[in-house]
Design an enzyme around this catalytic site. Structure first.
Site, short mmCIF file in Angstrom:
data_model
loop_
_atom_site.label_atom_id
_atom_site.label_comp_id
_atom_site.label_asym_id
_atom_site.label_seq_id
_atom_site.Cartn_x
_atom_site.Cartn_y
_atom_site.Cartn_z
N GLU A 34 0.87 -1.28 -0.07
CA GLU A 34 0.01 -0.08 0.04
C GLU A 34 0.89 1.43 -0.02
OE1 GLU A 34 -3.16 0.11 -1.09
OE2 GLU A 34 -3.94 -1.36 0.43
N THR A 36 2.82 2.11 -2.03
CA THR A 36 4.23 1.84 -2.90
C THR A 36 4.04 2.03 -4.46
OG1 THR A 36 3.45 -0.39 -2.93
CG2 THR A 36 4.86 -0.01 -1.38
N GLY A 125 -16.67 5.05 -3.02
CA GLY A 125 -16.03 5.83 -2.00
C GLY A 125 -15.27 5.16 -1.00
N GLY A 127 -12.80 2.80 -1.08
CA GLY A 127 -11.42 2.05 -1.23
C GLY A 127 -11.36 0.73 -1.99
N LEU A 128 -12.46 0.68 -2.71
CA LEU A 128 -12.43 -0.51 -3.63
C LEU A 128 -12.57 -0.41 -5.14
CD1 LEU A 128 -14.93 -2.97 -1.54
CD2 LEU A 128 -12.60 -2.73 -1.46
N SER A 130 -14.02 2.24 -7.08
CA SER A 130 -15.40 2.22 -7.94
C SER A 130 -14.92 3.40 -8.92
CB SER A 130 -16.35 2.97 -7.24
OG SER A 130 -16.04 3.95 -6.27
N SER A 131 -14.00 4.35 -8.64
CA SER A 131 -13.61 5.02 -9.76
C SER A 131 -12.71 4.59 -10.85
CB SER A 131 -13.08 6.69 -9.23
OG SER A 131 -12.52 6.48 -7.96
N ASP A 175 -4.66 0.95 -9.04
CA ASP A 175 -5.98 0.65 -9.29
C ASP A 175 -6.59 0.29 -10.81
OD1 ASP A 175 -5.83 1.41 -6.58
OD2 ASP A 175 -7.01 3.06 -6.79
N TYR A 225 -3.73 12.58 0.60
CA TYR A 225 -3.16 11.63 -0.32
C TYR A 225 -1.91 12.31 -1.03
CZ TYR A 225 -2.55 7.95 -4.06
OH TYR A 225 -1.96 7.05 -4.89
C1 GLA Z 1 -5.27 4.65 -4.00
C2 GLA Z 1 -4.53 4.99 -5.37
C3 GLA Z 1 -3.44 3.90 -5.77
C4 GLA Z 1 -2.69 3.62 -4.44
C5 GLA Z 1 -3.35 3.21 -3.35
C6 GLA Z 1 -2.68 3.15 -2.06
O1 GLA Z 1 -6.15 3.46 -4.14
O2 GLA Z 1 -5.44 5.12 -6.23
O3 GLA Z 1 -3.10 4.48 -6.72
O4 GLA Z 1 -1.78 4.77 -4.34
O5 GLA Z 1 -4.60 4.34 -2.85
O6 GLA Z 1 -2.03 2.01 -1.99
#
Ligand code: GLA
Length: 388
Positions: A34, A36, A125, A127-128, A130-131, A175, A225
């Site tokens: 994560e 990285t 929204g 963290g899975l 969707s965008s 992602d 972020y």
């Molecule tokens: C989000 C970002 C990814 C990645 C993660 C953290 O999902 O879109 O590119 O940086 O956070 O690992």
């Protein structure tokens, strides 16, 4: 929602003439690795079987008409190939419009407009991704409708470019890559330094991947972020004064310990420490999984959480509480925060016969502590984006 039902919605909104096609792009969960990706390290995500569906058709004029069955209050969004701009009032539609814009920006000719209806079952929204799912879905639609010469890696990069430059989140490639390149029952061991990758079979035998949605999303996620990115790249600049690296992913932990003292700022140091250690953990975790050593894999997931909590500081009290409660439940092999952070989801590997107790114990404790109803998803690993 069935595909037939979604097609019926398309016909109701846009008429039933012409060649109407169906597409799917998954969501993703990251097992380890994560923050990285933009640090030139490794990630280990997999595509899910939940995702976003689209029904689409070419138009003869330059109009783009978009409708989301999930966010139907917005009605049909009308735009045009000649006027691709991000508008607050477009809401979700800024993602597909961003992809059209990015394609054109990168020199691809989009000959005409199109109509598209979407519906998805990824909690938004959380963290899975969707965008990213919507972005890669749009890339897949455009490629197929207009016969463009694009690989799935191209579509991942276009999705990332549009999110960075049209939607203002400076995300890495993980992602979009996972959504584009997913493979059933496999996770993707991706080296973000050069986009080389290997599929690793995820054989959990008597265990499952269980995602817990904290249902919290703290404000300013995008700016927090982007701050992490800036802090890591400042640390990299300091390190580059003493060693010839091009990203934090080039360092082993021993090298980091040797050179890390040149990092001037204490916070930047912690961010870099996480990025280096997490990259090493990811490499080790994939080795452990390939050697069927699930216990080691789980310990590395737990260590990943501690590092994200203490050094990268992208967790929050709700998610920490979930993970720390999960660690104590019998049958939990490993658990951590997943995705960008500041809320969102946890990912855990749980023995099958312990899943019901896991949901019950974690759900009750969370409700009692925060008066929130966590949601649980026992997920399957699916294929990447495609025409149906
Ligand atoms: C989000 C970002 C990814 C990645 C993660 C953290 O999902 O879109 O590119 O940086 O956070 O690992």
């Amino acid at each position: 929602m069935t595909l037939e039902e979604l097609k019926a919605i398309f016909k109701e909104k846009f008429g039933d003439q012409g060649d109407i096609r169906a597409y799917f792009a998954p969501g993703r969960v990251n097992l380890i690795g994560e923050h990285t990706d933009y640090n030139g390290g490794h990630v280990f995500p997999c595509a899910l079987t939940i995702g976003t569906y689209a029904i689409a058709r070419i138009r003869e004029d330059k109009q783009i008409r978009l409708y989301s069955e999930n966010l139907s209050a917005d009605g049909v969004i009308n735009s045009s190939l000649d006027e691709l701009v991000n508008k607050d009032s477009y809401g979700w539609a800024n993602y597909p419009l961003g992809v059209v814009w990015a394609m054109i920006e990168k020199g691809t000719k989009i000959p005409s407009g199109f109509d598209m209806v979407v519906w998805g079952n990824i909690p938004n929204g959380s963290g899975l991704s969707s965008s990213a799912s919507l972005e890669v879905l749009t890339g897949t639609v455009l490629t197929d409708l207009f016969g463009l010469n694009k690989t799935m890696t191209d579509l991942a990069l276009i999705g990332q470019y549009s999110e960075n430059n049209f939607n203002g989140c400076n995300c890495g490639i993980m992602d979009q890559f996972a959504v584009a390149m997913g493979k059933k029952d496999h996770a993707i061991f991706l080296d973000c330094a050069d986009l080389s990758y290997k599929y690793a079979p995820v054989k959990l035998e008597n265990a499952s991947i269980v995602i817990t949605n904290s249902k919290v999303k703290h404000s300013l996620v995008d700016s927090a972020y982007n701050d992490r990115r800036n802090e890591s790249s400042r640390a990299l600049k300091d390190l580059q004064t003493v060693c010839g690296i091009s990203s934090l992913g080039d360092l082993t932990m021993a090298e980091f310990e040797k050179y890390g003292t040149v990092i001037k700022d204490e916070i930047d140091y912690k961010r870099a420490k996480h990025a280096v250690a997490e990259n090493q953990r990811t490499i080790e975790a994939v080795e452990a999984l390939n050697a069927n050593d699930l216990e080691k894999f789980g310990q590395l997931m737990n260590a990943s959480h501690v590092s994200l909590r203490d050094d990268y500081e992208v967790s929050c009290q709700e998610v920490d509480f979930l993970v720390e409660t999960q660690w104590k439940v019998p049958g939990v092999i490993g658990a951590r925060i997943t995705g960008g952070g500041f809320g969102g989801c946890t990912v855990a590997i749980v023995k099958n016969d312990a899943v019901e107790n896991f949901k019950d114990t974690v759900g009750k404790a969370y409700k009692e502590k925060f008066d929130l109803d966590a949601e649980f998803y026992v997920v399957d690993i699916g294929d990447g984006a495609r025409r149906l």
